[in-house]
Write a protein that holds these residues in place. Structure first.
Motif, short mmCIF file in Angstrom:
data_model
loop_
_atom_site.label_atom_id
_atom_site.label_comp_id
_atom_site.label_asym_id
_atom_site.label_seq_id
_atom_site.Cartn_x
_atom_site.Cartn_y
_atom_site.Cartn_z
N ASN A 52 0.81 -1.21 0.00
CA ASN A 52 0.00 0.00 0.00
C ASN A 52 0.85 1.27 0.00
OD1 ASN A 52 -2.40 -1.44 -0.04
ND2 ASN A 52 -2.61 -1.47 2.19
N LEU A 53 2.07 1.15 0.52
CA LEU A 53 3.00 2.29 0.51
C LEU A 53 3.86 2.33 -0.76
CD1 LEU A 53 4.18 2.23 4.24
CD2 LEU A 53 2.73 3.95 3.15
N LYS A 54 3.50 1.46 -1.71
CA LYS A 54 4.16 1.43 -3.02
C LYS A 54 5.62 0.95 -2.95
CE LYS A 54 1.21 4.83 -5.35
NZ LYS A 54 0.08 4.60 -4.47
N TYR A 55 5.86 0.00 -2.05
CA TYR A 55 7.17 -0.63 -1.99
C TYR A 55 7.17 -1.93 -2.78
CZ TYR A 55 9.50 2.31 1.48
OH TYR A 55 10.12 3.35 2.13
N ARG A 56 8.15 -2.08 -3.66
CA ARG A 56 8.45 -3.38 -4.25
C ARG A 56 9.25 -4.18 -3.21
NH1 ARG A 56 9.14 -0.01 -8.93
NH2 ARG A 56 11.19 0.50 -8.08
N PHE A 57 8.96 -5.46 -3.10
CA PHE A 57 9.55 -6.31 -2.06
C PHE A 57 10.42 -7.39 -2.70
CE2 PHE A 57 8.96 -10.53 -0.13
CZ PHE A 57 9.44 -10.34 1.16
N TYR A 58 11.61 -7.56 -2.15
CA TYR A 58 12.50 -8.64 -2.58
C TYR A 58 12.99 -9.40 -1.35
CZ TYR A 58 12.93 -6.06 -6.99
OH TYR A 58 12.65 -5.41 -8.17
N ALA A 59 13.07 -10.71 -1.46
CA ALA A 59 13.65 -11.54 -0.41
C ALA A 59 14.33 -12.73 -1.07
CB ALA A 59 12.59 -12.02 0.57
N PHE A 60 15.60 -12.93 -0.78
CA PHE A 60 16.33 -14.05 -1.39
C PHE A 60 16.80 -15.03 -0.32
CE2 PHE A 60 19.34 -10.39 -1.06
CZ PHE A 60 20.15 -10.88 -0.04
N ASP A 61 17.08 -16.25 -0.78
CA ASP A 61 17.79 -17.23 0.06
C ASP A 61 19.28 -17.01 -0.14
OD1 ASP A 61 15.49 -18.45 1.00
OD2 ASP A 61 15.56 -20.11 -0.44
N PHE A 62 19.99 -16.77 0.95
CA PHE A 62 21.44 -16.67 0.84
C PHE A 62 22.00 -17.99 0.28
CE2 PHE A 62 21.23 -13.06 3.75
CZ PHE A 62 22.23 -12.24 3.23
N PRO A 63 23.15 -17.96 -0.39
CA PRO A 63 23.75 -19.20 -0.89
C PRO A 63 23.91 -20.24 0.21
CG PRO A 63 24.89 -17.29 -1.80
CD PRO A 63 23.92 -16.76 -0.78
N GLY A 64 23.45 -21.45 -0.09
CA GLY A 64 23.52 -22.54 0.88
C GLY A 64 22.34 -22.61 1.82
N PHE A 65 21.41 -21.69 1.69
CA PHE A 65 20.19 -21.68 2.52
C PHE A 65 18.98 -21.91 1.62
CE2 PHE A 65 23.19 -19.42 5.11
CZ PHE A 65 22.83 -19.68 6.42
N GLY A 66 17.94 -22.53 2.19
CA GLY A 66 16.70 -22.70 1.45
C GLY A 66 16.92 -23.38 0.12
N LYS A 67 16.49 -22.71 -0.96
CA LYS A 67 16.56 -23.28 -2.30
C LYS A 67 17.72 -22.74 -3.13
CE LYS A 67 11.49 -23.77 -2.31
NZ LYS A 67 10.24 -23.31 -2.95
N SER A 68 18.59 -21.96 -2.51
CA SER A 68 19.74 -21.43 -3.24
C SER A 68 20.93 -22.37 -3.13
CB SER A 68 20.15 -20.05 -2.70
OG SER A 68 19.20 -19.06 -3.03
N GLU A 69 21.65 -22.52 -4.23
CA GLU A 69 22.84 -23.37 -4.23
C GLU A 69 23.94 -22.75 -3.38
OE1 GLU A 69 22.57 -25.49 -8.63
OE2 GLU A 69 23.90 -23.77 -8.36
N ALA A 70 24.77 -23.61 -2.82
CA ALA A 70 25.92 -23.14 -2.04
C ALA A 70 26.89 -22.40 -2.95
CB ALA A 70 26.61 -24.31 -1.36
#
Length: 200
Positions: A52-70
């Protein structure tokens, strides 16, 4: 409001990230050691208000966490690679626990990229507090008073040494206070965002 999940090659390895692509300003949420990018979706009210405040949102998995490769890339260098890949500039950087420390370190090296910092109990910086004395970016430091992982006294030390920092400690809450009491977290989170938006 909707979210897009992506897996793309960044810094030579597959990286998973989530974005809410509609808005005029950018904010990056960075997870702690025990969490991943997807955990931020639990903050439903927070994300609706950001939209509502017109912010685009980004969130990543750091390498080796979640679905990101090490990847053997340093965390601050990874943040730099992500920012360059997405062509982001003048953004708000929110980091929790380990990534709160990374947020401060990234901003120290790339101060012209960051509009403001929100650091929730930033970890692994106990021996580096002096290095942040010249970090003059608007910074909100948040802590749970009952945090048994990152000593709240570090917040006081940072507040005393950083020229443009504000500190708030949440009574009765612990390390992941943003999940424990989203409404209380939002109060200070959005007051801070409003203060930096009003300065534009």
């Amino acid at each position: 409001m909707y979210f897009v999940e992506k897996e793309e090659e960044i810094a030579g390895k597959k990286v998973f990230y989530i974005k809410q692509p509609i808005g005029e300003k950018d904010i990056i949420f960075m997870h702690g050691k025990s969490y991943t990018a997807s955990d931020w979706l639990k903050l439903n009210d927070t994300l609706i208000r950001l939209y509502n405040l017109k912010y685009r949102f980004y969130a990543f998995d750091f390498p080796g966490f979640g679905k990101s490769e090490a990847n053997d890339i340093e965390p601050v260098d990874f943040i730099k690679a992500f920012v360059e890949y997405k062509k982001l500039d003048n953004f708000v950087l929110f980091g929790a626990s380990m990534s709160g420390g990374f947020a401060l370190k990234y901003a120290l090296v790339h101060p012209k990229k960051v509009r403001a910092i929100i650091a929730a109990a930033p970890a692994w910086i106990e021996k580096e507090i002096e290095t942040f004395k010249n970090l003059d970016i608007p910074t909100l430091l948040l802590w749970g008073a009952n945090d048994n992982k990152v000593d709240p006294k570090i917040g006081t030390q940072l507040k005393e040494i950083m020229p443009n920092a504000t500190l708030h400690t949440f009574r009765g809450l612990s390390h992941p206070f943003y999940f424990e009491n989203e409404a209380l977290f939002d109060q200070y989170f959005f007051d801070f965002l409003k203060s930096i938006d009003d300065e534009k």
